[in-house]
Design a protein around this motif. Structure first.
Motif, mmCIF file in Angstrom:
data_model
loop_
_atom_site.group_PDB
_atom_site.id
_atom_site.type_symbol
_atom_site.label_atom_id
_atom_site.label_comp_id
_atom_site.label_asym_id
_atom_site.label_seq_id
_atom_site.Cartn_x
_atom_site.Cartn_y
_atom_site.Cartn_z
ATOM 1 N N ILE A 4 8.154 1.959 -6.019
ATOM 2 C CA ILE A 4 8.932 2.914 -5.229
ATOM 3 C C ILE A 4 9.403 2.253 -3.945
ATOM 4 O O ILE A 4 10.566 2.383 -3.543
ATOM 5 C CB ILE A 4 8.093 4.174 -4.915
ATOM 6 N N TYR A 5 8.506 1.515 -3.298
ATOM 7 C CA TYR A 5 8.840 0.807 -2.059
ATOM 8 C C TYR A 5 9.963 -0.199 -2.302
ATOM 9 O O TYR A 5 10.921 -0.285 -1.528
ATOM 10 C CB TYR A 5 7.581 0.131 -1.524
ATOM 11 N N ALA A 6 9.877 -0.951 -3.384
ATOM 12 C CA ALA A 6 10.915 -1.926 -3.721
ATOM 13 C C ALA A 6 12.242 -1.227 -4.023
ATOM 14 O O ALA A 6 13.306 -1.662 -3.568
ATOM 15 C CB ALA A 6 10.479 -2.783 -4.904
ATOM 16 N N ALA A 7 12.184 -0.125 -4.765
ATOM 17 C CA ALA A 7 13.403 0.606 -5.125
ATOM 18 C C ALA A 7 14.063 1.245 -3.903
ATOM 19 O O ALA A 7 15.272 1.483 -3.904
ATOM 20 C CB ALA A 7 13.079 1.678 -6.162
ATOM 21 N N SER A 8 13.288 1.492 -2.860
ATOM 22 C CA SER A 8 13.840 2.094 -1.639
ATOM 23 C C SER A 8 14.385 1.036 -0.684
ATOM 24 O O SER A 8 14.634 1.339 0.478
ATOM 25 C CB SER A 8 12.770 2.923 -0.929
ATOM 26 N N SER A 9 14.555 -0.186 -1.181
ATOM 27 C CA SER A 9 14.998 -1.312 -0.349
ATOM 28 C C SER A 9 14.007 -1.575 0.781
ATOM 29 O O SER A 9 14.384 -1.868 1.913
ATOM 30 C CB SER A 9 16.399 -1.071 0.211
ATOM 31 N N ARG A 10 12.731 -1.421 0.458
ATOM 32 C CA ARG A 10 11.636 -1.657 1.393
ATOM 33 C C ARG A 10 11.734 -0.781 2.634
ATOM 34 O O ARG A 10 11.480 -1.212 3.753
ATOM 35 C CB ARG A 10 11.556 -3.144 1.769
ATOM 36 N N ASP A 11 12.080 0.467 2.404
ATOM 37 C CA ASP A 11 12.189 1.455 3.477
ATOM 38 C C ASP A 11 10.896 2.269 3.502
ATOM 39 O O ASP A 11 10.647 3.100 2.622
ATOM 40 C CB ASP A 11 13.397 2.359 3.226
ATOM 41 N N THR A 26 -0.138 6.036 6.604
ATOM 42 C CA THR A 26 -0.864 6.187 5.343
ATOM 43 C C THR A 26 -0.185 5.374 4.247
ATOM 44 O O THR A 26 -0.838 4.648 3.494
ATOM 45 C CB THR A 26 -0.937 7.671 4.935
ATOM 46 N N THR A 27 1.133 5.480 4.180
ATOM 47 C CA THR A 27 1.900 4.735 3.179
ATOM 48 C C THR A 27 1.716 3.238 3.383
ATOM 49 O O THR A 27 1.485 2.498 2.418
ATOM 50 C CB THR A 27 3.395 5.108 3.267
ATOM 51 N N ALA A 28 1.792 2.800 4.629
ATOM 52 C CA ALA A 28 1.628 1.370 4.932
ATOM 53 C C ALA A 28 0.244 0.884 4.519
ATOM 54 O O ALA A 28 0.098 -0.211 3.971
ATOM 55 C CB ALA A 28 1.863 1.125 6.413
ATOM 56 N N ARG A 29 -0.776 1.701 4.752
ATOM 57 C CA ARG A 29 -2.146 1.314 4.366
ATOM 58 C C ARG A 29 -2.276 1.178 2.851
ATOM 59 O O ARG A 29 -2.907 0.253 2.348
ATOM 60 C CB ARG A 29 -3.152 2.327 4.890
ATOM 61 N N TYR A 30 -1.687 2.122 2.123
ATOM 62 C CA TYR A 30 -1.724 2.032 0.666
ATOM 63 C C TYR A 30 -1.001 0.780 0.177
ATOM 64 O O TYR A 30 -1.481 0.087 -0.727
ATOM 65 C CB TYR A 30 -1.111 3.274 0.019
ATOM 66 N N LEU A 31 0.153 0.487 0.748
ATOM 67 C CA LEU A 31 0.905 -0.702 0.341
ATOM 68 C C LEU A 31 0.119 -1.971 0.644
ATOM 69 O O LEU A 31 0.077 -2.896 -0.170
ATOM 70 C CB LEU A 31 2.267 -0.736 1.027
ATOM 71 N N GLU A 32 -0.538 -2.011 1.800
ATOM 72 C CA GLU A 32 -1.350 -3.171 2.168
ATOM 73 C C GLU A 32 -2.534 -3.334 1.217
ATOM 74 O O GLU A 32 -2.820 -4.435 0.748
ATOM 75 C CB GLU A 32 -1.845 -3.033 3.605
ATOM 76 N N ALA A 33 -3.201 -2.238 0.909
ATOM 77 C CA ALA A 33 -4.351 -2.299 -0.003
ATOM 78 C C ALA A 33 -3.926 -2.760 -1.389
ATOM 79 O O ALA A 33 -4.617 -3.562 -2.020
ATOM 80 C CB ALA A 33 -5.026 -0.926 -0.078
ATOM 81 N N GLN A 34 -2.775 -2.276 -1.864
ATOM 82 C CA GLN A 34 -2.286 -2.700 -3.177
ATOM 83 C C GLN A 34 -1.964 -4.188 -3.179
ATOM 84 O O GLN A 34 -2.230 -4.890 -4.148
ATOM 85 C CB GLN A 34 -1.048 -1.904 -3.576
ATOM 86 N N SER A 35 -1.406 -4.681 -2.085
ATOM 87 C CA SER A 35 -1.067 -6.093 -1.979
ATOM 88 C C SER A 35 -2.328 -6.955 -1.994
ATOM 89 O O SER A 35 -2.394 -7.968 -2.684
ATOM 90 C CB SER A 35 -0.268 -6.345 -0.700
ATOM 91 N N GLU A 36 -3.344 -6.545 -1.228
ATOM 92 C CA GLU A 36 -4.606 -7.289 -1.196
ATOM 93 C C GLU A 36 -5.283 -7.270 -2.556
ATOM 94 O O GLU A 36 -5.824 -8.284 -3.005
ATOM 95 C CB GLU A 36 -5.532 -6.705 -0.134
ATOM 96 N N LEU A 37 -5.255 -6.143 -3.232
ATOM 97 C CA LEU A 37 -5.861 -6.035 -4.555
ATOM 98 C C LEU A 37 -5.129 -6.931 -5.553
ATOM 99 O O LEU A 37 -5.760 -7.634 -6.344
ATOM 100 C CB LEU A 37 -5.845 -4.581 -5.037
#
Length: 62
Positions: A4-11, A26-37
């Motif tokens: 979703i983040y990629a499709a939103s042009s990283r918005d 909250t969204t930023a934390r989820y994105l960071e956690a997914q990246s670390e995982l």
């Protein structure tokens, strides 16, 4: 959520609204956690080269 983040042009704000988070933090934390995982999972299949590991452990001669 990464797709979703990629499709939103990283918005981040647009992504936050789509996933209905109360705060962009909250969204930023989820994105960071997914990246670390993802980094952790992708790193599991890597095997260190034994020669490189040994050479890296040796003290440098001055």
């Amino acid at each position: 959520m990464r797709s979703i983040y990629a499709a939103s042009s990283r918005d981040l704000i647009r992504t936050q609204r789509i996933v209905q988070h109360a705060s962009p933090l909250t969204t930023a934390r989820y994105l960071e956690a997914q990246s670390e995982l993802a980094d952790l999972v992708l790193g599991l299949g890597r095997v260190a080269d034994p020669i490189t590991t040994i050479l890296a452990a040796l003290p440098l001669a001055s």
